[in-house]
Scaffold this motif. Structure first.
Motif, PDB file in Angstrom:
ATOM      1  N   UNK A 194       1.659  -1.807  -2.620  1.00  0.00           N
ATOM      2  CA  UNK A 194       0.767  -1.203  -1.636  1.00  0.00           C
ATOM      3  C   UNK A 194       1.312   0.133  -1.191  1.00  0.00           C
ATOM      4  N   UNK A 195       0.392   1.008  -0.824  1.00  0.00           N
ATOM      5  CA  UNK A 195       0.723   2.322  -0.297  1.00  0.00           C
ATOM      6  C   UNK A 195      -0.047   2.478   1.008  1.00  0.00           C
ATOM      7  N   UNK A 196       0.655   2.402   2.112  1.00  0.00           N
ATOM      8  CA  UNK A 196       0.029   2.577   3.422  1.00  0.00           C
ATOM      9  C   UNK A 196      -0.006   4.068   3.745  1.00  0.00           C
ATOM     10  N   UNK A 197      -1.213   4.568   3.965  1.00  0.00           N
ATOM     11  CA  UNK A 197      -1.411   5.998   4.153  1.00  0.00           C
ATOM     12  C   UNK A 197      -1.818   6.287   5.594  1.00  0.00           C
ATOM     13  N   UNK A 198      -1.209   7.283   6.193  1.00  0.00           N
ATOM     14  CA  UNK A 198      -1.599   7.715   7.533  1.00  0.00           C
ATOM     15  C   UNK A 198      -1.619   9.233   7.579  1.00  0.00           C
ATOM     16  N   UNK A 199      -2.511   9.765   8.400  1.00  0.00           N
ATOM     17  CA  UNK A 199      -2.566  11.205   8.596  1.00  0.00           C
ATOM     18  C   UNK A 199      -3.459  11.957   7.631  1.00  0.00           C
ATOM     19  N   UNK A 200      -4.122  11.276   6.711  1.00  0.00           N
ATOM     20  CA  UNK A 200      -5.078  11.942   5.838  1.00  0.00           C
ATOM     21  C   UNK A 200      -6.159  10.947   5.416  1.00  0.00           C
ATOM     22  N   UNK A 201      -7.286  11.510   4.953  1.00  0.00           N
ATOM     23  CA  UNK A 201      -8.432  10.678   4.620  1.00  0.00           C
ATOM     24  C   UNK A 201      -8.460  10.349   3.132  1.00  0.00           C
ATOM     25  N   UNK A 202      -8.637   9.074   2.816  1.00  0.00           N
ATOM     26  CA  UNK A 202      -8.767   8.656   1.420  1.00  0.00           C
ATOM     27  C   UNK A 202     -10.112   9.090   0.833  1.00  0.00           C
ATOM     28  N   UNK A 203     -11.021   9.550   1.695  1.00  0.00           N
ATOM     29  CA  UNK A 203     -12.283  10.080   1.190  1.00  0.00           C
ATOM     30  C   UNK A 203     -12.113  11.492   0.639  1.00  0.00           C
ATOM     31  N   UNK A 204     -11.021  12.145   1.035  1.00  0.00           N
ATOM     32  CA  UNK A 204     -10.781  13.532   0.621  1.00  0.00           C
ATOM     33  C   UNK A 204      -9.674  13.618  -0.426  1.00  0.00           C
ATOM     34  N   UNK A 205      -8.604  12.858  -0.223  1.00  0.00           N
ATOM     35  CA  UNK A 205      -7.446  12.936  -1.103  1.00  0.00           C
ATOM     36  C   UNK A 205      -7.481  11.858  -2.182  1.00  0.00           C
ATOM     37  N   UNK A 206      -7.038  12.236  -3.369  1.00  0.00           N
ATOM     38  CA  UNK A 206      -6.771  11.271  -4.431  1.00  0.00           C
ATOM     39  C   UNK A 206      -5.369  10.704  -4.231  1.00  0.00           C
ATOM     40  N   UNK A 207      -5.207   9.445  -4.544  1.00  0.00           N
ATOM     41  CA  UNK A 207      -3.893   8.822  -4.455  1.00  0.00           C
ATOM     42  C   UNK A 207      -3.449   8.420  -5.854  1.00  0.00           C
ATOM     43  N   UNK A 208      -2.298   8.911  -6.229  1.00  0.00           N
ATOM     44  CA  UNK A 208      -1.734   8.614  -7.541  1.00  0.00           C
ATOM     45  C   UNK A 208      -0.526   7.705  -7.396  1.00  0.00           C
ATOM     46  N   UNK A 209      -0.357   6.844  -8.375  1.00  0.00           N
ATOM     47  CA  UNK A 209       0.873   6.076  -8.508  1.00  0.00           C
ATOM     48  C   UNK A 209       1.662   6.683  -9.667  1.00  0.00           C
ATOM     49  N   UNK A 210       2.828   7.201  -9.346  1.00  0.00           N
ATOM     50  CA  UNK A 210       3.751   7.709 -10.356  1.00  0.00           C
ATOM     51  C   UNK A 210       4.875   6.696 -10.534  1.00  0.00           C
ATOM     52  N   UNK A 211       5.507   6.757 -11.679  1.00  0.00           N
ATOM     53  CA  UNK A 211       6.694   5.928 -11.869  1.00  0.00           C
ATOM     54  C   UNK A 211       7.760   6.737 -12.587  1.00  0.00           C
ATOM     55  N   UNK A 212       8.992   6.372 -12.315  1.00  0.00           N
ATOM     56  CA  UNK A 212      10.127   7.072 -12.914  1.00  0.00           C
ATOM     57  C   UNK A 212      11.145   6.056 -13.371  1.00  0.00           C
ATOM     58  N   UNK A 213      11.309   5.970 -14.679  1.00  0.00           N
ATOM     59  CA  UNK A 213      12.309   5.080 -15.253  1.00  0.00           C
ATOM     60  C   UNK A 213      13.677   5.766 -15.197  1.00  0.00           C
ATOM     61  N   UNK A 214      14.754   4.990 -15.237  1.00  0.00           N
ATOM     62  CA  UNK A 214      16.094   5.582 -15.192  1.00  0.00           C
ATOM     63  C   UNK A 214      16.282   6.624 -16.291  1.00  0.00           C
ATOM     64  N   UNK A 215      16.704   7.818 -15.893  1.00  0.00           N
ATOM     65  CA  UNK A 215      16.983   8.869 -16.857  1.00  0.00           C
ATOM     66  C   UNK A 215      15.761   9.572 -17.422  1.00  0.00           C
ATOM     67  N   UNK A 216      14.587   9.274 -16.894  1.00  0.00           N
ATOM     68  CA  UNK A 216      13.353   9.867 -17.420  1.00  0.00           C
ATOM     69  C   UNK A 216      12.602  10.601 -16.318  1.00  0.00           C
ATOM     70  N   UNK A 217      11.605  11.344 -16.727  1.00  0.00           N
ATOM     71  CA  UNK A 217      10.802  12.087 -15.768  1.00  0.00           C
ATOM     72  C   UNK A 217       9.757  11.218 -15.091  1.00  0.00           C
ATOM     73  N   UNK A 218       9.109  11.782 -14.103  1.00  0.00           N
ATOM     74  CA  UNK A 218       8.096  11.072 -13.345  1.00  0.00           C
ATOM     75  C   UNK A 218       6.756  11.174 -14.087  1.00  0.00           C
TER      76      UNK A 218
END
Length: 120
Positions: free
Chosen positions: A21-45
């Protein structure tokens, strides 16, 4: 003040499931896109999934059919349901807010991340 706070990470065996889960405060989910990034050890995001205000979603090929991103606008929360997890899914998962889905450099706000470990 904008805040994104991830939770739900942990250790799971291959084939298992986790729900982030990603709890968001201070901005509207109707305006902003929310991305899930991941970063494995030694690799980029890298982007795992993204959801925009109209409910349009994006998934990287390696997670299609296994991950589902969704929003709970009433509670300003974004979920990432991860099923059939594989060892390659191991990494720190971050949620980030931007006007559009896209690369990490285009995001305006970031959470601190939650660790996912997939191992037998």
């Amino acid at each position: 003040q904008v805040q994104l706070v991830e939770s739900g990470g942990g250790s799971v065996e291959p084939g298992g499931s986790l729900r982030l889960s990603c709890a968001v405060s201070g901005l509207s989910l109707n305006i902003y896109a929310i991305s899930w990034f991941r970063q494995a050890p030694g690799k980029g995001r890298e982007t795992a999934a993204c959801i925009m205000g109209e409910g349009v979603t994006y998934y990287r090929d390696s997670v299609k059919g296994r991950f589902t991103v969704s929003t709970d606008n009433a509670n300003n929360t974004v979920w990432l349901q991860m099923n059939s997890l594989k060892p390659d899914d191991t990494g720190v998962y971050f949620c980030a807010a931007g006007i559009l889905c896209g690369a990490a450099g285009g995001m305006d706000y970031w959470g601190k991340g939650t660790l996912v470990i997939v191992s037998s």
